[in-house]
Scaffold this active site. Structure first.
Site, PDB file in Angstrom:
ATOM      1  CG  ASP A  92      -0.361   0.070   2.591  1.00  0.00           C
ATOM      2  OD1 ASP A  92       0.940  -0.107   1.778  1.00  0.00           O
ATOM      3  OD2 ASP A  92      -1.185  -0.022   3.393  1.00  0.00           O
ATOM      4  CB  SER A  93       0.669   5.023  -1.755  1.00  0.00           C
ATOM      5  OG  SER A  93      -1.055   4.922  -0.010  1.00  0.00           O
ATOM      6  N   GLY A  94       1.245   3.678   1.824  1.00  0.00           N
ATOM      7  CA  GLY A  94       1.296   4.155   3.628  1.00  0.00           C
ATOM      8  C   GLY A  94      -0.008   5.303   3.808  1.00  0.00           C
ATOM      9  N   GLY A  95      -0.595   5.894   2.803  1.00  0.00           N
ATOM     10  CA  GLY A  95      -1.787   6.833   2.929  1.00  0.00           C
ATOM     11  C   GLY A  95      -2.710   6.899   4.270  1.00  0.00           C
ATOM     12  CE1 TYR A  96      -8.673   3.452   5.717  1.00  0.00           C
ATOM     13  CE2 TYR A  96      -7.164   2.226   7.121  1.00  0.00           C
ATOM     14  CZ  TYR A  96      -8.551   2.084   6.915  1.00  0.00           C
ATOM     15  OH  TYR A  96      -9.050   2.221   8.182  1.00  0.00           O
ATOM     16  CG  ASP A 146      -4.947   6.313  -1.104  1.00  0.00           C
ATOM     17  OD1 ASP A 146      -4.337   6.529  -0.618  1.00  0.00           O
ATOM     18  OD2 ASP A 146      -6.285   5.969  -1.742  1.00  0.00           O
ATOM     19  CD  GLN A 193      -9.795   7.104  -1.735  1.00  0.00           C
ATOM     20  OE1 GLN A 193     -11.286   7.109  -0.461  1.00  0.00           O
ATOM     21  NE2 GLN A 193      -9.009   5.946  -0.899  1.00  0.00           N
ATOM     22  N   GLY A 220     -11.100   3.965   0.262  1.00  0.00           N
ATOM     23  CA  GLY A 220     -12.214   4.991   0.454  1.00  0.00           C
ATOM     24  C   GLY A 220     -13.650   3.757   1.115  1.00  0.00           C
ATOM     25  CG  ASP A 270      -6.211  -5.162   1.901  1.00  0.00           C
ATOM     26  OD1 ASP A 270      -5.363  -5.373   2.667  1.00  0.00           O
ATOM     27  OD2 ASP A 270      -5.970  -4.184   0.793  1.00  0.00           O
ATOM     28  CB  CYS A 308     -11.674 -26.666   6.484  1.00  0.00           C
ATOM     29  SG  CYS A 308     -10.469 -25.688   6.733  1.00  0.00           S
ATOM     30  CB  CYS A 310      -6.697 -25.995   6.771  1.00  0.00           C
ATOM     31  SG  CYS A 310      -6.997 -25.442   8.246  1.00  0.00           S
ATOM     32  CB  CYS A 313     -10.088 -29.139   9.538  1.00  0.00           C
ATOM     33  SG  CYS A 313     -10.422 -27.115   9.818  1.00  0.00           S
ATOM     34  CG  HIS A 339      -9.527 -22.824  10.053  1.00  0.00           C
ATOM     35  ND1 HIS A 339     -10.074 -24.216   9.659  1.00  0.00           N
ATOM     36  CD2 HIS A 339     -10.422 -21.843  10.247  1.00  0.00           C
ATOM     37  CE1 HIS A 339     -11.390 -23.892   8.613  1.00  0.00           C
ATOM     38  NE2 HIS A 339     -11.416 -21.963   9.360  1.00  0.00           N
TER      39      HIS A 339
END
Lengths: 376, 376
Positions: A92-96, A146, A193, A220, A270, A308, A310, A313, A339
């Protein structure tokens, strides 16, 4: 070798199944990216993350610029070798996070000045510095810098913020393109945005398309507006973005959010939810979420989820996982995180299969019937 | 199938190399047993514990009787299936931890009454109840119930405590033998007491031998007396125990403790040090211990130990492990614990090899030269 290509190989309604090709590997879409905040997907070894089916993970520019630091990371050979993950990484850009985590922020046309939440040291993030940091980390998919406003702000503030983000998107594009070798191997995504407002989203999309990006994020959302408002926005926002580029819904979400967003044309996600929940004893299953701290699991010899596949499980009972949670054991975080990440990837695979079979509507309906049961 | 047999296949001075055969597997000696306090070797999956080379782990009766509870554990199928470890498990008797961890203890001839450190509930441990709990857990090597006094108490108190432990050892033997199927598959070890006092240790050994056990532990050491006093006691205590049975030094220790104790005829060890240290960022190497929080590791791209064959050393730098420790990441605990347990098992293997080659004295000398360097 292909720098970045996206192909759609099946559609069902607005849902799309496809594949992104990059030098470090293929990303099957719809894709869920586990979050590796501080150069680790928490409580997981990278080979176990890969074994869940993850094709790509996310790294956080804000965290990594503060510790170990972008220049140090470059000196150490970049994020991939540092954390032992050789497949694609989106940063990510770090903005958030600079807006949600740091202290004493000062926002200007140039960027954001802030103090580290770790040691109070002063830093500046601009579109240019964000691109430089993501280049130093060795990111495969770079996000434009952003600003992400709260969704409940007045229209004029949303509009003003969006316009600033679009100017920053242009500066991000210019700086990214100056990145030499990195620009020749990495991709750059723009971020739409405009909060919940259709015409502002359209203005944002058009400006981004005019600049031109490898992929487009819907930013956003998932900032407290609720699923209904998010879905209402997703009813129009993805359609405003190019059909032939991946669309990434940032920071989403719950399993039912993912199904509803894929239904509306989203390709990438994500979220910290499967990892954070795993550490807190919340497990996701096809029958809905369950809290392992609940005493009703204390003598339950069954697995978290009968369906599942995994490792958790396969070998551990709910009773054991309950015991680990009650005892505050690290293994509890490890097993439930594994899991949850596996469940998320199984859900993505099931959606890809359903789209390929032209049965996504039925799949989504069946999923919601089982997952949204009240008594879990 | 053999219930329990011990054979010595090489000796070098007092050091012995051998093998214990039990129904759940072979235990190569000298052996180090990782501690799985609360039904988990902290921060490790059981298959990773096994991959370090561990043949047997230790479980704590005190912790397990309180949570999840012995009767509940039996109902769930026993400790092995609960925690997904199918090889031998040695359980302690609860005697040591009830004195060090619980509240409001009352010691009588019958046993110890105490309150749980978790919820204040009242419990009673006696030799009979300890045997019953270890049977309910499904222990492979059961420890007799004993009292462990501080080593600095007056002689008469050490003697009195030792005599009580010997009466409890007899009661443990009687109750263990009434265990039906479990007694036919498990082994029972007695515990020598007598602190640092040679003639009391001899009285204790003789009484244990008179009762008869499958193996003999040297108890009451590693309780603050220091390495010099411990080694002085180990100069005579193991010799007082049968030559043809395994000798287990409880709660030890540092790598140099293990080497010195094997040199004095000890066959088995357990200690929380490699796991606890792993969570705190202390790593053991052939060049001595090192603290990963130290800033000098921040840009060190080398592994923890050039000679180590563990997965952590194969894929991660000191710089990364330093970063994980500074960031408080669970993966840091996971990777350093795995290294430490691997290092301990590599040390045990190196000792077994040296004994087999008749070069233990040289090995011990070389080890101490490298390990006890001042500047690590």
């Amino acid at each position: 070798m292909t720098r970045f290509s996206f192909s759609i190989n099946a559609t069902d309604g607005k849902a799309r199944r496809g594949s992104i090709s990059m030098q470090r590997g293929e990303i099957r879409t719809p894709a869920f990216m586990p979050v590796g905040t501080a150069a680790t997907v928490k409580a997981m070894k990278p080979e176990s993350v890969r074994a869940t089916g993850a094709d790509i993970i996310l790294g956080n520019t804000y965290h990594l610029m503060l510790r170990p630091g972008a220049e140090r990371m470059a000196k150490l050979g970049g994020l991939h070798s540092f954390m032992n993950w050789d497949r694609p990484i989106l940063t990510d850009s770090g903005g958030y996070q600079v807006m949600s985590l740091s202290e004493l922020r000062k926002l200007t046309e140039s960027g954001v000045e802030f103090r580290s939440h770790i040691d109070g040291s002063k830093h500046m993030l601009t579109p240019e510095r964000s691109m430089e940091i993501q280049r130093l980390l060795g990111s495969d998919i770079v996000m434009a810098f952003d600003e992400c406003p709260r969704a409940d702000q007045p229209r004029d503030e949303i509009a003003e913020s969006m316009e600033l983000s679009m100017r920053w998107a242009k500066r991000s594009r210019v700086e990214f393109d100056r990145g030499g070798e990195h620009a020749e191997s990495a991709a750059l995504f723009g971020i739409q945005q405009g909060a919940l407002i259709e015409d502002l989203r359209k203005v944002s999309a058009d400006k981004l398309i005019d600049i031109g990006f490898d992929g487009y994020a819907v930013g956003g959302l998932a900032v407290g507006e609720g699923q209904e408002a998010m879905f209402a926005t997703l009813d129009f926002a993805p359609d405003q973005l190019p059909q032939d580029k991946p669309r990434y819904l940032m920071g989403v979400g719950k399993p039912d959010d993912l199904v509803g967003a894929v239904e509306r044309g989203i390709d990438m996600f994500d979220c910290v939810l499967p990892t954070r929940s795993g550490r807190n004893g919340q497990a996701f299953t096809w029958s809905g979420p369950l809290n392992l701290r609940n005493a009703r699991h204390a003598e339950d010899t069954g697995p978290l989820d009968e369906r599942c596949s995994c490792p958790t499980c396969a070998s551990y009972s709910r009773a054991y996982l309950h015991h680990l949670q009650k005892s505050g054991e690290i293994l509890g975080a490890m097993l439930v995180t594994e899991h949850n990440l596996s469940f998320y990837q199984q859900l993505m695979q099931a959606m890809r299969d359903a789209i390929g079979a032209g049965q996504f509507t039925q799949f989504a309906s069946d999923f919601r019937r089982d997952y949204l049961k009240a008594d879990t």
